[in-house]
Design a protein around this motif. Structure first.
Motif, PDB file in Angstrom:
ATOM      1  N   HIS A 134       0.869  -1.187   0.000  1.00  0.00           N
ATOM      2  CA  HIS A 134       0.000   0.000   0.000  1.00  0.00           C
ATOM      3  C   HIS A 134       0.902   1.232   0.000  1.00  0.00           C
ATOM      4  O   HIS A 134       1.759   1.384   0.875  1.00  0.00           O
ATOM      5  CB  HIS A 134      -0.916  -0.011   1.228  1.00  0.00           C
ATOM      6  N   ILE A 135       0.701   2.080  -1.011  1.00  0.00           N
ATOM      7  CA  ILE A 135       1.558   3.265  -1.177  1.00  0.00           C
ATOM      8  C   ILE A 135       0.690   4.510  -1.148  1.00  0.00           C
ATOM      9  O   ILE A 135      -0.372   4.553  -1.772  1.00  0.00           O
ATOM     10  CB  ILE A 135       2.268   3.227  -2.555  1.00  0.00           C
ATOM     11  N   GLN A 136       1.161   5.539  -0.444  1.00  0.00           N
ATOM     12  CA  GLN A 136       0.518   6.856  -0.520  1.00  0.00           C
ATOM     13  C   GLN A 136       1.575   7.862  -0.951  1.00  0.00           C
ATOM     14  O   GLN A 136       2.643   7.937  -0.343  1.00  0.00           O
ATOM     15  CB  GLN A 136      -0.054   7.268   0.825  1.00  0.00           C
ATOM     16  N   ARG A 137       1.252   8.615  -2.023  1.00  0.00           N
ATOM     17  CA  ARG A 137       2.228   9.587  -2.544  1.00  0.00           C
ATOM     18  C   ARG A 137       1.563  10.947  -2.746  1.00  0.00           C
ATOM     19  O   ARG A 137       0.366  11.028  -3.003  1.00  0.00           O
ATOM     20  CB  ARG A 137       2.765   9.116  -3.906  1.00  0.00           C
ATOM     21  N   LEU A 138       2.378  11.986  -2.650  1.00  0.00           N
ATOM     22  CA  LEU A 138       1.933  13.339  -2.987  1.00  0.00           C
ATOM     23  C   LEU A 138       2.670  13.705  -4.274  1.00  0.00           C
ATOM     24  O   LEU A 138       3.899  13.657  -4.316  1.00  0.00           O
ATOM     25  CB  LEU A 138       2.289  14.303  -1.854  1.00  0.00           C
ATOM     26  N   ARG A 139       1.909  14.001  -5.334  1.00  0.00           N
ATOM     27  CA  ARG A 139       2.521  14.308  -6.631  1.00  0.00           C
ATOM     28  C   ARG A 139       2.507  15.818  -6.874  1.00  0.00           C
ATOM     29  O   ARG A 139       1.501  16.478  -6.666  1.00  0.00           O
ATOM     30  CB  ARG A 139       1.727  13.572  -7.728  1.00  0.00           C
ATOM     31  N   TYR A 140       3.652  16.341  -7.256  1.00  0.00           N
ATOM     32  CA  TYR A 140       3.787  17.763  -7.562  1.00  0.00           C
ATOM     33  C   TYR A 140       3.948  17.950  -9.072  1.00  0.00           C
ATOM     34  O   TYR A 140       4.525  17.096  -9.744  1.00  0.00           O
ATOM     35  CB  TYR A 140       5.044  18.340  -6.898  1.00  0.00           C
ATOM     36  N   ALA A 141       3.455  19.085  -9.582  1.00  0.00           N
ATOM     37  CA  ALA A 141       3.705  19.475 -10.969  1.00  0.00           C
ATOM     38  C   ALA A 141       4.358  20.850 -10.912  1.00  0.00           C
ATOM     39  O   ALA A 141       3.782  21.778 -10.338  1.00  0.00           O
ATOM     40  CB  ALA A 141       2.405  19.544 -11.754  1.00  0.00           C
ATOM     41  N   SER A 142       5.574  20.946 -11.448  1.00  0.00           N
ATOM     42  CA  SER A 142       6.322  22.216 -11.423  1.00  0.00           C
ATOM     43  C   SER A 142       6.343  22.826 -10.016  1.00  0.00           C
ATOM     44  O   SER A 142       6.145  24.021  -9.830  1.00  0.00           O
ATOM     45  CB  SER A 142       5.744  23.211 -12.427  1.00  0.00           C
TER      46      SER A 142
END
Length: 245
Positions: A134-142
């Motif tokens: 189980h993975i939780q990620r925060l994705r950023y764009a620029s």
């Protein structure tokens, strides 16, 4: 704004303000006008294009209304952080952002091994109690937070690590492990941001978020991963092409 070339076709039925707006919009999409860059003021722009000031003002207002430009007191008109538009295909957000020149980056919030409960076991076609990652990620764009990504996968072929997920997209790592993603069931919805989601995404509590729940399958029809993701509606939209059958 010197490198922005605008060509007008005065014989075209397309209104001049719209021709100007479309070409500025295209320059933003291509990245010729980066987020934060300033436009010449309306008087300079009108003179340079040989247009009336109301025409230029209308073009700029159109782009302000669309959310591509913002007027700031004392600064002038600036390009805003461009919204990420994503067509609904079997791609990962990471791949899409990279293709759009949006410089994706990832913070892994948690990476743990869990036992599949009945609902998740059914979703992934496994026995309850099967070990999952189980993975939780925060994705950023620029550099801007864009989405919280939660995924569940059978602990199997792809030797995933938190370190690898900071550097690469999930689908990229699955493909590298020889997994062939072929089809996915996907459901799009909406919700109000919880306090925890709002804090991570830099939004106010209750702000609208897009939700996407997806189960992806390989070419054998075996479930590869289940994802439950939330996106900032202010920065993200999904585009769908509909084809008549």
């Amino acid at each position: 704004m010197g490198h922005l070339e605008i060509e007008l076709d005065r014989s075209s039925p397309v209104p001049l303000y719209f021709q100007v707006a479309e070409q500025i919009s295209e320059a933003i999409r291509r990245g010729d006008l980066a987020p934060g860059s300033r436009l010449d003021n309306e008087i300079l722009l009108a003179d340079r294009l040989g247009l009336s000031r109301p025409t230029v003002r209308q073009a700029i207002q159109y782009l302000v209304d669309k959310g591509l430009l913002v007027r700031k007191r004392g600064v002038g008109t600036q390009v805003v952080h461009g919204q990420v538009k994503r067509s609904v295909e079997l791609t990962s957000l990471y791949d899409d952002l990279r293709r759009a020149g949006q410089k994706p980056s990832t913070r892994v919030l948690s990476f743990e091994r869990v036992s599949a409960d009945e609902a998740m076991a059914e979703t992934l076609g496994l026995e309850p109690g099967t070990e999952l990652v189980h993975i939780q990620r925060l994705r950023y764009a620029s550099g801007e937070p864009l989405a919280i990504l939660r995924n569940w996968l059978p602990a199997g072929p792809a030797q995933l690590t938190a370190e690898a997920l900071e550097e690469h997209g999930l689908y990229e790592l699955l493909r590298a492990a020889g997994i062939r993603l072929r089809v996915a069931n996907q459901r799009i919805g909406a919700k109000a941001a919880s306090a925890a989601e709002a804090r991570l995404l830099g939004e106010r509590r209750g702000a609208p978020l897009l939700t996407m729940v997806r189960t992806a399958y390989d070419d054998q029809g075996k479930a590869v991963e289940h994802g439950s993701h939330v996106y900032r509606a202010s920065h993200y939209s999904l585009e769908v092409t509909l084809i008549e059958r």
